[in-house]
Motif scaffolding. Structure first.
Motif, mmCIF file in Angstrom:
data_model
loop_
_atom_site.group_PDB
_atom_site.id
_atom_site.type_symbol
_atom_site.label_atom_id
_atom_site.label_comp_id
_atom_site.label_asym_id
_atom_site.label_seq_id
_atom_site.Cartn_x
_atom_site.Cartn_y
_atom_site.Cartn_z
ATOM 1 N N VAL A 98 40.298 43.694 39.368
ATOM 2 C CA VAL A 98 41.338 43.712 40.536
ATOM 3 C C VAL A 98 42.566 43.080 39.791
ATOM 4 O O VAL A 98 43.637 43.597 39.759
ATOM 5 C CB VAL A 98 40.907 43.154 41.728
ATOM 6 C CG1 VAL A 98 42.169 43.216 42.827
ATOM 7 C CG2 VAL A 98 39.918 43.920 42.313
ATOM 8 N N ASP A 99 42.486 41.945 39.251
ATOM 9 C CA ASP A 99 43.760 41.325 38.716
ATOM 10 C C ASP A 99 44.340 42.197 37.499
ATOM 11 O O ASP A 99 45.620 42.250 37.611
ATOM 12 C CB ASP A 99 43.479 39.843 38.140
ATOM 13 C CG ASP A 99 44.603 39.167 37.730
ATOM 14 O OD1 ASP A 99 45.375 38.946 38.286
ATOM 15 O OD2 ASP A 99 44.514 38.862 36.414
ATOM 16 N N ARG A 100 43.426 42.736 36.596
ATOM 17 C CA ARG A 100 44.066 43.451 35.560
ATOM 18 C C ARG A 100 44.720 44.875 36.125
ATOM 19 O O ARG A 100 45.547 45.182 35.355
ATOM 20 C CB ARG A 100 42.937 43.588 34.467
ATOM 21 C CG ARG A 100 42.447 42.401 33.835
ATOM 22 C CD ARG A 100 41.267 42.594 32.649
ATOM 23 N NE ARG A 100 40.848 41.421 32.011
ATOM 24 C CZ ARG A 100 39.752 41.525 31.308
ATOM 25 N NH1 ARG A 100 38.961 42.375 31.402
ATOM 26 N NH2 ARG A 100 39.478 40.553 30.853
ATOM 27 N N ALA A 101 44.012 45.238 36.953
ATOM 28 C CA ALA A 101 44.426 46.741 37.498
ATOM 29 C C ALA A 101 45.860 46.645 38.143
ATOM 30 O O ALA A 101 46.577 47.401 37.950
ATOM 31 C CB ALA A 101 43.534 47.247 38.510
ATOM 32 N N PHE A 102 45.990 45.470 39.115
ATOM 33 C CA PHE A 102 47.329 45.455 39.555
ATOM 34 C C PHE A 102 48.291 44.248 39.333
ATOM 35 O O PHE A 102 49.513 44.398 39.709
ATOM 36 C CB PHE A 102 46.738 44.990 41.220
ATOM 37 C CG PHE A 102 45.943 46.095 41.990
ATOM 38 C CD1 PHE A 102 46.739 47.273 42.353
ATOM 39 C CD2 PHE A 102 44.666 46.013 42.200
ATOM 40 C CE1 PHE A 102 45.958 48.046 43.112
ATOM 41 C CE2 PHE A 102 43.964 47.119 42.832
ATOM 42 C CZ PHE A 102 44.778 47.752 43.187
ATOM 43 N N GLY A 103 47.777 43.358 38.138
ATOM 44 C CA GLY A 103 48.711 42.797 37.599
ATOM 45 C C GLY A 103 49.422 41.777 38.384
ATOM 46 O O GLY A 103 50.639 41.571 38.416
ATOM 47 N N PHE A 104 48.596 41.230 39.137
ATOM 48 C CA PHE A 104 48.985 39.936 40.031
ATOM 49 C C PHE A 104 49.553 38.939 39.290
ATOM 50 O O PHE A 104 49.222 38.659 38.018
ATOM 51 C CB PHE A 104 48.055 39.136 40.945
ATOM 52 C CG PHE A 104 47.522 40.377 41.841
ATOM 53 C CD1 PHE A 104 48.223 40.996 42.786
ATOM 54 C CD2 PHE A 104 46.078 40.507 42.030
ATOM 55 C CE1 PHE A 104 47.703 41.984 43.739
ATOM 56 C CE2 PHE A 104 45.650 41.708 42.799
ATOM 57 C CZ PHE A 104 46.356 42.099 43.847
ATOM 58 N N PRO A 105 50.811 38.433 39.747
ATOM 59 C CA PRO A 105 51.540 37.240 39.027
ATOM 60 C C PRO A 105 50.670 35.989 39.004
ATOM 61 O O PRO A 105 49.881 35.721 40.123
ATOM 62 C CB PRO A 105 52.749 36.893 39.677
ATOM 63 C CG PRO A 105 52.623 37.670 41.153
ATOM 64 C CD PRO A 105 51.657 38.618 40.976
ATOM 65 N N ALA A 106 50.684 35.148 37.997
ATOM 66 C CA ALA A 106 50.087 33.910 37.828
ATOM 67 C C ALA A 106 50.588 33.072 39.001
ATOM 68 O O ALA A 106 51.795 32.972 39.197
ATOM 69 C CB ALA A 106 50.221 33.441 36.533
ATOM 70 N N LEU A 107 49.621 31.893 39.359
ATOM 71 C CA LEU A 107 49.925 31.105 40.597
ATOM 72 C C LEU A 107 50.486 29.797 39.698
ATOM 73 O O LEU A 107 50.056 29.508 38.399
ATOM 74 C CB LEU A 107 48.807 30.661 41.197
ATOM 75 C CG LEU A 107 48.073 31.800 42.234
ATOM 76 C CD1 LEU A 107 46.799 31.174 42.536
ATOM 77 C CD2 LEU A 107 49.000 32.335 43.097
ATOM 78 N N PRO A 108 51.488 29.359 40.534
ATOM 79 C CA PRO A 108 52.227 28.081 39.834
ATOM 80 C C PRO A 108 51.360 27.024 39.710
ATOM 81 O O PRO A 108 50.151 26.803 40.290
ATOM 82 C CB PRO A 108 53.309 27.597 40.691
ATOM 83 C CG PRO A 108 53.016 28.267 42.118
ATOM 84 C CD PRO A 108 52.014 29.521 41.835
#
Length: 67
Positions: free
Chosen positions: A57-67
């Motif tokens: 899911v992370d790779r597919a949607f490219g969520f930004p990294a958390l601080p």
């Protein structure tokens, strides 16, 4: 959208399989890396755990990294 026809990227996913083109497109886009190398395999019948699905899911949607 229809992905390009499968070319046989994974040793365990025949190009005649209905999902082969989609699996190969996921690989080309970096969403999946497969389950083994030499030969490259996808393991389509293996269960996916929660961490693996989160990675997809992370790779597919490219969520930004958390601080």
């Amino acid at each position: 959208y229809t992905p390009p026809p499968a070319t046989g990227t994974f040793a365990d996913v025949p190009t005649s399989n209905w999902m082969a083109a989609w699996i190969e497109q996921f690989y080309k886009e970096g969403i999946t890396t497969g389950c083994a190398v030499s030969p490259l395999r996808y393991c389509p019948d293996r269960s996916v755990n929660r961490a693996e699905m989160a990675t997809f899911v992370d790779r597919a949607f490219g969520f930004p990294a958390l601080p």
